[in-house]
Design a protein around this motif. Structure first.
Motif, PDB file in Angstrom:
ATOM      1  N   ASP A 172       2.116  24.480  -8.468  1.00  0.00           N
ATOM      2  CA  ASP A 172       1.273  25.423  -7.724  1.00  0.00           C
ATOM      3  C   ASP A 172       0.758  24.853  -6.414  1.00  0.00           C
ATOM      4  N   ASP A 173       0.595  23.531  -6.334  1.00  0.00           N
ATOM      5  CA  ASP A 173      -0.006  22.942  -5.126  1.00  0.00           C
ATOM      6  C   ASP A 173       0.871  21.869  -4.481  1.00  0.00           C
ATOM      7  N   ASN A 174       2.151  21.878  -4.853  1.00  0.00           N
ATOM      8  CA  ASN A 174       3.101  20.921  -4.274  1.00  0.00           C
ATOM      9  C   ASN A 174       2.636  19.471  -4.485  1.00  0.00           C
ATOM     10  N   SER A 175       2.072  19.227  -5.679  1.00  0.00           N
ATOM     11  CA  SER A 175       1.633  17.889  -6.106  1.00  0.00           C
ATOM     12  C   SER A 175       0.446  17.339  -5.312  1.00  0.00           C
ATOM     13  N   ALA A 176      -0.284  18.196  -4.630  1.00  0.00           N
ATOM     14  CA  ALA A 176      -1.411  17.730  -3.814  1.00  0.00           C
ATOM     15  C   ALA A 176      -2.487  17.044  -4.663  1.00  0.00           C
ATOM     16  N   LYS A 177      -2.821  17.647  -5.807  1.00  0.00           N
ATOM     17  CA  LYS A 177      -3.852  17.066  -6.653  1.00  0.00           C
ATOM     18  C   LYS A 177      -3.375  15.746  -7.252  1.00  0.00           C
ATOM     19  N   ALA A 178      -2.099  15.671  -7.596  1.00  0.00           N
ATOM     20  CA  ALA A 178      -1.548  14.431  -8.143  1.00  0.00           C
ATOM     21  C   ALA A 178      -1.703  13.302  -7.131  1.00  0.00           C
ATOM     22  N   THR A 179      -1.398  13.597  -5.885  1.00  0.00           N
ATOM     23  CA  THR A 179      -1.519  12.585  -4.829  1.00  0.00           C
ATOM     24  C   THR A 179      -2.959  12.104  -4.694  1.00  0.00           C
ATOM     25  N   ALA A 180      -3.896  13.056  -4.747  1.00  0.00           N
ATOM     26  CA  ALA A 180      -5.318  12.703  -4.617  1.00  0.00           C
ATOM     27  C   ALA A 180      -5.785  11.882  -5.808  1.00  0.00           C
ATOM     28  N   LEU A 181      -5.381  12.271  -7.012  1.00  0.00           N
ATOM     29  CA  LEU A 181      -5.797  11.546  -8.216  1.00  0.00           C
ATOM     30  C   LEU A 181      -5.223  10.140  -8.244  1.00  0.00           C
ATOM     31  N   ILE A 182      -3.964  10.006  -7.845  1.00  0.00           N
ATOM     32  CA  ILE A 182      -3.337   8.686  -7.820  1.00  0.00           C
ATOM     33  C   ILE A 182      -4.066   7.761  -6.844  1.00  0.00           C
ATOM     34  N   ALA A 183      -4.485   8.308  -5.707  1.00  0.00           N
ATOM     35  CA  ALA A 183      -5.239   7.516  -4.732  1.00  0.00           C
ATOM     36  C   ALA A 183      -6.566   7.051  -5.329  1.00  0.00           C
ATOM     37  N   GLU A 184      -7.231   7.926  -6.073  1.00  0.00           N
ATOM     38  CA  GLU A 184      -8.505   7.568  -6.714  1.00  0.00           C
ATOM     39  C   GLU A 184      -8.294   6.516  -7.794  1.00  0.00           C
ATOM     40  N   ILE A 185      -7.251   6.691  -8.594  1.00  0.00           N
ATOM     41  CA  ILE A 185      -6.947   5.749  -9.669  1.00  0.00           C
ATOM     42  C   ILE A 185      -6.632   4.365  -9.084  1.00  0.00           C
ATOM     43  N   THR A 186      -5.827   4.353  -8.033  1.00  0.00           N
ATOM     44  CA  THR A 186      -5.467   3.083  -7.391  1.00  0.00           C
ATOM     45  C   THR A 186      -6.703   2.386  -6.835  1.00  0.00           C
ATOM     46  N   LYS A 187      -7.584   3.150  -6.213  1.00  0.00           N
ATOM     47  CA  LYS A 187      -8.812   2.575  -5.650  1.00  0.00           C
ATOM     48  C   LYS A 187      -9.700   1.988  -6.754  1.00  0.00           C
ATOM     49  N   LEU A 188      -9.829   2.719  -7.847  1.00  0.00           N
ATOM     50  CA  LEU A 188     -10.639   2.233  -8.968  1.00  0.00           C
ATOM     51  C   LEU A 188     -10.028   0.976  -9.576  1.00  0.00           C
ATOM     52  N   ALA A 189      -8.710   0.940  -9.660  1.00  0.00           N
ATOM     53  CA  ALA A 189      -8.037  -0.247 -10.202  1.00  0.00           C
ATOM     54  C   ALA A 189      -8.277  -1.461  -9.307  1.00  0.00           C
ATOM     55  N   GLU A 190      -8.219  -1.252  -8.002  1.00  0.00           N
ATOM     56  CA  GLU A 190      -8.466  -2.350  -7.067  1.00  0.00           C
ATOM     57  C   GLU A 190      -9.910  -2.846  -7.177  1.00  0.00           C
ATOM     58  N   GLU A 191     -10.851  -1.890  -7.315  1.00  0.00           N
ATOM     59  CA  GLU A 191     -12.262  -2.265  -7.457  1.00  0.00           C
ATOM     60  C   GLU A 191     -12.504  -2.996  -8.776  1.00  0.00           C
ATOM     61  N   TYR A 192     -11.849  -2.529  -9.830  1.00  0.00           N
ATOM     62  CA  TYR A 192     -11.962  -3.192 -11.131  1.00  0.00           C
ATOM     63  C   TYR A 192     -11.452  -4.626 -11.041  1.00  0.00           C
ATOM     64  N   ASN A 193     -10.281  -4.801 -10.426  1.00  0.00           N
ATOM     65  CA  ASN A 193      -9.701  -6.136 -10.302  1.00  0.00           C
ATOM     66  C   ASN A 193     -10.577  -7.058  -9.454  1.00  0.00           C
ATOM     67  N   ALA A 194     -11.149  -6.514  -8.389  1.00  0.00           N
ATOM     68  CA  ALA A 194     -12.026  -7.319  -7.534  1.00  0.00           C
ATOM     69  C   ALA A 194     -13.261  -7.764  -8.308  1.00  0.00           C
ATOM     70  N   ASN A 195     -13.790  -6.867  -9.138  1.00  0.00           N
ATOM     71  CA  ASN A 195     -14.962  -7.192  -9.946  1.00  0.00           C
ATOM     72  C   ASN A 195     -14.630  -8.260 -10.991  1.00  0.00           C
ATOM     73  N   GLU A 196     -13.459  -8.121 -11.619  1.00  0.00           N
ATOM     74  CA  GLU A 196     -13.032  -9.111 -12.609  1.00  0.00           C
ATOM     75  C   GLU A 196     -12.799 -10.474 -11.971  1.00  0.00           C
ATOM     76  N   LYS A 197     -12.340 -10.467 -10.719  1.00  0.00           N
ATOM     77  CA  LYS A 197     -12.134 -11.729 -10.013  1.00  0.00           C
ATOM     78  C   LYS A 197     -13.466 -12.437  -9.793  1.00  0.00           C
ATOM     79  N   LYS A 198     -14.508 -11.681  -9.441  1.00  0.00           N
ATOM     80  CA  LYS A 198     -15.842 -12.258  -9.271  1.00  0.00           C
ATOM     81  C   LYS A 198     -16.358 -12.822 -10.594  1.00  0.00           C
ATOM     82  N   LEU A 199     -16.156 -12.038 -11.659  1.00  0.00           N
ATOM     83  CA  LEU A 199     -16.603 -12.473 -12.984  1.00  0.00           C
ATOM     84  C   LEU A 199     -15.889 -13.746 -13.405  1.00  0.00           C
TER      85      LEU A 199
END
Length: 310
Positions: free
Chosen positions: A143-170
Motif C-alpha cells: 500500500d505504501d511502496n515499503s515506506a513504513k518498512a524503510t522508516a522502521l528499519i532506520a529506527e531499528i538500526t539507530k536503536l541497535a547502534e545506541e544499544y551497542n554504544a551503551n554496552e561499549k561504555k558498560l
C-alpha cells in the motif's frame, strides 16, 4: 548490525581466603577511575555480576543477529525473490537477575544506569521489530511502496547502534574491574598463567572483531591499521602456544589437551582472519559476510576456551 560477543569469566570453584587490603582506585587507558577489587569476597561478587551481564549480552546478541538477517532478507522477500522470510523470535530470558554489588564502589551507580539504559534500548528495539514483522505479515508494504518498512528499519538500526554504544561504555567500566577480580580468584591457582594468557588471546581477537565491525559500519577501509592489530594478535597467540604446560597438581593434567586445542583453534582463527584480509585488500572493503566468517571462527575459539576453563 554489530554482533556483540563476550567471554565468560573463569568460574571460581576453588576455596578462597579473604585478603585484607585497602580498597583503592586504578585508572583505565582513557583516564577513567575505577575501583580496584582487593579481596576474595568482593572478587566473587564482581565475577557473578559480570557473568550475568555477559550471559544477557550473549542472549541479546543472538536476537540481534536474527533481526539483522530478517532485515537483510526483507528486500528480496518483498521483491518476490525469496519465498520464505523467517521472523526473528527473541530468546526467552530465564537468567537470574543479579544486582550490581557494593563491591563496585564508586562505579556502582553508573553501572546501574548503563544496565538500565541497555535494557530500555533493547526493549524498544524489539518493539519496533515486532511492528515491522506485523507490517510485513499483513503485506502493508503493497500500500505504501515499503515506506513504513524503510522508516522502521532506520529506527531499528539507530536503536541497535545506541544499544551497542551503551554496552561499549558498560564494558569499558566492567572489564578492568572484572579482570582484577579474576586475578584475585586465580591468585594461587595452578592454571593461572595459562588462563590469563588464553584470555589475552580472546581479548585481542575481540579487538579484531570490533575493528572489522567498525569498518563495515563506517564504510571506511584502513587495512594498515587492521594489519597492525593482526600482528599484535599473532604475537600473543604464538606466546601462548609456546608456553609449556607444566603443573605439579596432577588433578589438572587433563587440562593440557584442552589447552593445546585452544591454541590450535587460535591458530585457525588467525588463518580465517588472513583469508578475510586477503579478500578485503583485493576489493578495498570488509563485507558483512566476511565479518560473519570471522565471527564463526571466533565462536569456535571461545568454545575451546570455555572447555579449557570449565
Amino acid at each position: 548490525m554489530k554482533k556483540i560477543v563476550s567471554t565468560a569469566l573463569f568460574a571460581a570453584t576453588i576455596t578462597l581466603t579473604t585478603l585484607s587490603c585497602k580498597k583503592e582506585t586504578t585508572t583505565t587507558a582513557d583516564g577513567k577511575e575505577i575501583v580496584a577489587v582487593d579481596n576474595a569476597e568482593d572478587a566473587n561478587a564482581i565475577i557473578e555480576f559480570n557473568n550475568s551481564l555477559l550471559d544477557k549480552r550473549d542472549r541479546r546478541a543472538s536476537t540481534l543477529t536474527k533481526i539483522s538477517n530478517y532485515i537483510n532478507n526483507l528486500p528480496n522477500y518483498i521483491a518476490g525473490k525469496t519465498p520464505v522470510l523467517i521472523a526473528p523470535i527473541a530468546m526467552i530470558d530465564m537468567s537470574k537477575a543479579v544486582e550490581a554489588p557494593d563491591a563496585l564502589g564508586k562505579n556502582k551507580e553508573e553501572v546501574k544506569t548503563l544496565v538500565a539504559a541497555s535494557k530500555d534500548k533493547f526493549d524498544a528495539l524489539k518493539k519496533k521489530t515486532d511492528e515491522l514483522v506485523a507490517y510485513v505479515k499483513a503485506e502493508d508494504y503493497k500500500d505504501d511502496n515499503s515506506a513504513k518498512a524503510t522508516a522502521l528499519i532506520a529506527e531499528i538500526t539507530k536503536l541497535a547502534e545506541e544499544y551497542n554504544a551503551n554496552e561499549k561504555k558498560l564494558s569499558g567500566i566492567m572489564t578492568p574491574i572484572a579482570d582484577g577480580a579474576e586475578a584475585i580468584v586465580l591468585k594461587d591457582h595452578p592454571l593461572k598463567d595459562y588462563i590469563i594468557g588464553s584470555k589475552g588471546v580472546l581479548n585481542d581477537s575481540e579487538k579484531l572483531l570490533d575493528a572489522i565491525d567498525n569498518q563495515v559500519i563506517s564504510n571506511k577501509f584502513d587495512m594498515a591499521a587492521f594489519k597492525k592489530q593482526y600482528a599484535d594478535l599473532e604475537t600473543v597467540v604464538k606466546a601462548n602456544a609456546a608456553r609449556e604446560f607444566k603443573v605439579d597438581d596432577t588433578s589438572y593434567s587433563n587440562k593440557k589437551g584442552y589447552y593445546d586445542s585452544f591454541n590450535k583453534e587460535a591458530d585457525e582463527f588467525l588463518g580465517a582472519v588472513r583469508k578475510v584480509m586477503r579478500d578485503a585488500e583485493g576489493s578495498g572493503k570488509f563485507t558483512e559476510q566476511q565479518a560473519e566468517e570471522v565471527y564463526n571462527a571466533y565462536d569456535n575459539l571461545l568454545s575451546n576456551y570455555n572447555n579449557f576453563v570449565g
